[in-house]
Design an enzyme around this catalytic site. Structure first.
Site, mmCIF file in Angstrom:
data_model
loop_
_atom_site.group_PDB
_atom_site.id
_atom_site.type_symbol
_atom_site.label_atom_id
_atom_site.label_comp_id
_atom_site.label_asym_id
_atom_site.label_seq_id
_atom_site.Cartn_x
_atom_site.Cartn_y
_atom_site.Cartn_z
ATOM 1 N N ASP A 192 0.826 -1.158 -0.143
ATOM 2 C CA ASP A 192 0.026 -0.160 -0.304
ATOM 3 C C ASP A 192 0.956 0.709 0.140
ATOM 4 O O ASP A 192 2.389 1.175 0.354
ATOM 5 C CB ASP A 192 -0.917 0.192 0.893
ATOM 6 C CG ASP A 192 -0.048 -0.124 2.754
ATOM 7 O OD1 ASP A 192 0.607 -0.470 2.600
ATOM 8 O OD2 ASP A 192 -0.783 1.377 2.834
ATOM 9 N N GLU A 193 0.564 1.932 -0.058
ATOM 10 C CA GLU A 193 0.856 3.804 0.240
ATOM 11 C C GLU A 193 2.182 4.314 -0.462
ATOM 12 O O GLU A 193 2.783 4.681 -0.413
ATOM 13 C CB GLU A 193 0.784 4.545 1.653
ATOM 14 C CG GLU A 193 -0.328 4.294 1.731
ATOM 15 C CD GLU A 193 -0.984 4.984 2.930
ATOM 16 O OE1 GLU A 193 -2.564 5.261 3.069
ATOM 17 O OE2 GLU A 193 0.002 4.725 4.185
#
Length: 828
Positions: A504-505
């Site tokens: 993620d991210e």
């Protein structure tokens, strides 16, 4: 992690108020400076956002700041600011440095730093913390600031009264007497009879020979009933465990009647859950005589995956705390522990093959500049954290403990983002081996391109936290770490089947100026750096498949950027060997249907609703409520409003009370029948950026935890669809839920968990103050002089209320029998 924290820019201006003084050699500056955080005199939280940091010399001698730097953490980013006598700089993540040039604070004088935020400070969790002074020339000489004062932001009186009046009215509507389920979470079907079975002093039992290794189950039952269990010499005892092949895994039948207790199941797990239901029927107060209501129960879970995610990276939690949470998960029939062990701010698990991961990555220290530790974060300041990780033996013990309770542990190894602790650890290894002339060995586990000039900023404001997928050493690293994890499971007598590799991210700008990435793109014929992402996901998925592992990860691993933002990756070749943890359904964020789109497209999905089941979110807008608010405010009512399979059925009952209506979501995708099959389950979770202690962990999780277990296990409610949703039905169910947990479940936990006590709502009624609580069965105490109530204060009487007296400063609070005080309610 703290998914998707919205960026705040803090505009900082500094006014220095100095009085003359002479230089003074300072050795213990942390004890001589008091720091106060407060608002400006004109702060209103709207048009004027002025705030202050006040450094006061509380000693009798001048303090010379020239040789010192003041370091601190701030949840929100701060703009760098340079003046003639100071320099304020962002170092990395949430660490900031205020460097002085030629300043002296006279005895009992102060420096006042005025600064202004672009947005209001949300609450006590978002103020600066972790203050320490460090010698400019000697990085190993530093002192924590021992005296830090925070002055709470109080709402204007009219807003304060409106807040507590609205709370009173909400409590009055929902906190009413109601019948509640005898067993919780609510079974699939249950018939309650008229009689009771009284447990004898010696409860005999008999077990079908098909069940093996049930000693733990019987020990669990014995502990609950506080009775001796004696093997029956008869064909059947008073407690009977029978095998029934046609029952599904985890399902059970339970009958309590005049003949005793009968459990039917096809596996040990079903027996275990039947025993938890028996325990659920017990009153919260121990009694020498235990009576069980006659019941007939047929039960099985709604979802196969019923999980809880805990982050021990941002603020470490011990093995004992983890085992406490495994116990409560098991008691309420959750079966997956998503263990967030690794992130930017720490590596919390021993990996024998790579000892630097804990030697460096688990240790935060102000002396991080030497490369042997990582920097302070989230208020850790000058406190050493060199032992803040789980040893290999600890983790094996946790695995065994969880397995006894039918809980699968899924470890999370964050890649390629949120990997700063790993990157810095392997960088330290690289420099150590290079100094020994071992270049080949030094590069074996290097995780970043030394020549990378890419410019990026992660969600938590790091610029050096992303692995480089062009390096073969990255995959060597992942292989080695996975092999060490597999070995730990093997030594626990278990098999690692699923591992989360994060995903993620990863911010924009990453890899764009990496020579190694450019070489990779030329080799593969990539025309965009966005193509590196699916390349990486395929590579690590292949590693997992080769090891017989299912690869779990955050939603992005099932997505791809084709130049206009992340969309569902419809071309991934092996969707069924992935398990997507989907967190992003923030209302108004545009991704409310993301979990449904991914499930409909064929990805197995577990929904971790940031809008309902992120237990690190603030309860409400009260400044003293801890947590964050980037996804939502989530009180118990809002958490319970989560409807996993039809998120849009009640989306217009958003916490704020704003009537959003459904029209704005008419174009969002709904869950298809195919999608329902791919929605494997739900979980709740907590990231610990703001959770510094075990008691604060308990506070954030409970009682919201109970909304998770009900939605994960109990059958789908009649109101859970856009066609049939009715607020009246939902609130009737919620009121029953509220009475159940307040009457039975919270009292059972009070010796082990410091759960959140309910807040008091108040309303002025013809000169009389009326008070009530968010959930029932808690006593309210009050004072009239503005002091904090205690058990010796006046106890509120609901029949009479409190007569309003001019000039009095009322403070109300729930206080439990252990003397714990809930959030304060002010009326003046």
């Amino acid at each position: 992690m703290g998914k998707g924290i919205f960026k705040r820019i803090i505009i900082l201006g500094i006014t220095v108020l100095l009085q003359s003084g002479h230089l003074y050699a300072q050795q213990h500056i942390g004890k001589k400076i008091q720091i106060t955080w407060c608002t400006s005199n004109t702060y209103d939280g709207k048009d004027d956002l002025g705030l202050k940091l006040v450094l006061k010399n509380i000693s009798n001698s001048p303090v010379d700041l020239k040789k010192w730097d003041l370091w601190f953490n701030s949840m929100f980013p701060i703009l760098e600011n340079k003046g003639s006598k100071y320099q304020l700089t962002h170092e990395n993540g949430n660490l900031f440095k205020l460097a002085f040039t030629d300043q002296v604070i006279g005895a009992h004088d102060s420096l006042v730093f005025d600064y202004q935020t672009q947005f209001p400070i949300a609450n006590i969790s978002t103020v600066p913390n972790g203050f320490y002074f460090q010698d400019k020339k000697d990085i190993y000489k530093y002192y924590a600031v021992n005296d830090v004062v925070y002055k709470p932001i109080r709402k204007p009186i009219d807003e304060q009264k409106d807040f507590y009046t609205a709370l009173y009215e909400k409590n009055d509507r929902l906190n009413r007497p109601a019948d509640f389920p005898l067993i919780f979470p609510t079974p699939l079907s249950m018939h309650v009879g008229d009689g009771f079975f009284t447990l004898p002093e010696v409860l005999t039992y008999s077990v079908d020979k098909k069940f093996i290794n049930i000693d733990f189950l019987l020990t669990d039952l014995k502990g609950a009933f506080q009775n001796s269990l004696q093997l029956s010499n008869e064909i059947e005892g008073k407690f009977r465990i029978k095998y029934k092949a046609e029952l599904a895994r985890e399902a059970y039948n339970l009958v309590v009647n005049e003949k005793g207790i009968t459990i039917e199941a096809s596996d040990n797990q079903g027996v275990f859950y039947a025993i938890q239901s028996l325990k659920s029927m017990l009153p919260p107060i121990n009694s020498t005589s235990i009576k069980l209501k006659f019941v007939s129960v047929n039960d099985k879970p709604r979802f196969a995956y019923r999980g809880f995610m805990l982050d021990i990276v941002r603020n470490f939690k011990s093995k004992e705390v983890i085992k406490k949470y495994l116990d409560v998960m098991a008691a309420y029939k959750l079966n997956v522990f998503h263990f967030h062990l690794i992130d930017d701010e720490g590596w919390r698990i021993e990996i024998p093959s790579l000892p630097e991961l804990t030697e460096v990555g688990a240790t935060r220290s102000p002396s991080f500049m030497d490369g042997n530790t990582i920097h302070p974060a989230y208020g850790s300041g000058a406190i050493g954290t060199d032992k803040y990780y789980l040893s290999r033996a600890d983790f094996i013990e946790i695995l065994k403990y969880a397995n006894e309770r039918f809980i699968t542990v899924i470890p999370e190894i964050e890649t390629p983002g949120h990997a700063r602790a790993a990157i810095k650890s392997m960088e330290a290894r690289y420099h150590r081996l290079m100094a020994l002339g071992k270049e080949t060995e030094a590069k074996e586990y290097l995780l970043h391109d030394l020549e990378d000039q890419s410019i990026y900023n992660s969600a938590q404001n790091f610029n050096d936290n992303i692995l480089n997928p062009a390096l073969p050493s990255v995959y060597t690293f992942i292989n080695t770490v996975l092999d060490d994890f597999k070995a730990m499971y093997d030594d626990a007598g278990l098999t690692l089947k699923t591992v989360s590799l994060g995903g993620d991210e990863v911010p924009l700008g990453v890899w764009e100026r990496s020579p190694k990435i450019i070489e990779l793109m030329n080799e593969k014929g990539f025309t965009s750096v966005h193509q590196v992402w699916p390349y990486y996901i395929n590579r690590i998925n292949e590693i997992c498949r080769a090891k017989g592992l299912v690869m779990a990860g955050w939603e992005e691993i099932g997505m791809v950027n084709k130049g206009e933002g992340m969309v569902v990756n419809k071309d991934f070749p092996d969707k069924q060997n992935m398990l997507l943890d989907v967190w992003n359904n923030v209302i108004g964020g545009g991704q409310e249907d993301l979990a449904y789109r991914l499930a409909n497209d064929g990805y197995p999905v577990v929904l971790l609703s940031s809008s309902n089941m992120y237990f690190d979110m603030m309860w409400n807008t009260n400044f003293m409520e801890p947590g964050l608010k980037w996804a939502t405010y989530a009180d118990l009512y809002h958490a319970y409003s989560f409807l996993p399979e039809d998120y849009f059925a009640n989306i217009d009952t958003y916490y704020s009370g704003k009537e959003l209506g459904k029209a704005g979501f008419k174009d969002r995708v709904r869950l298809t029948e195919k999608g329902k099959r791919n929605l494997r389950g739900i979980k709740g979770g907590l990231f610990t950026e703001t959770v510094h202690s075990e008691s604060k962990l308990d506070y954030m999780v409970f009682p919201r935890f109970f909304t998770l277990v009900e939605r994960a296990w109990a059958p789908k409610k009649a109101y859970e669809s856009e066609e049939s949703f009715a607020t009246s039905l939902f609130e009737m169910d919620y009121t029953q839920f509220l009475n159940r947990i307040a009457t039975v479940d919270l009292p059972k936990l009070k010796q082990s968990f410091e759960f959140r006590l309910p807040t008091v709502g108040i309303k002025l009624d013809n000169g009389v103050i009326r008070a009530n609580t968010e959930y029932p069965n808690f006593a309210v105490y009050y004072t009239t002089d503005g002091t904090i109530p205690t058990l010796k204060s006046d106890k509120y009487d609901a029949n009479n209320g409190v007569k309003l007296t001019a000039g009095a400063k009322y403070v109300f609070a729930v206080i439990d029998t252990l003397g714990r005080v809930g959030q304060l309610t002010y009326f003046n």
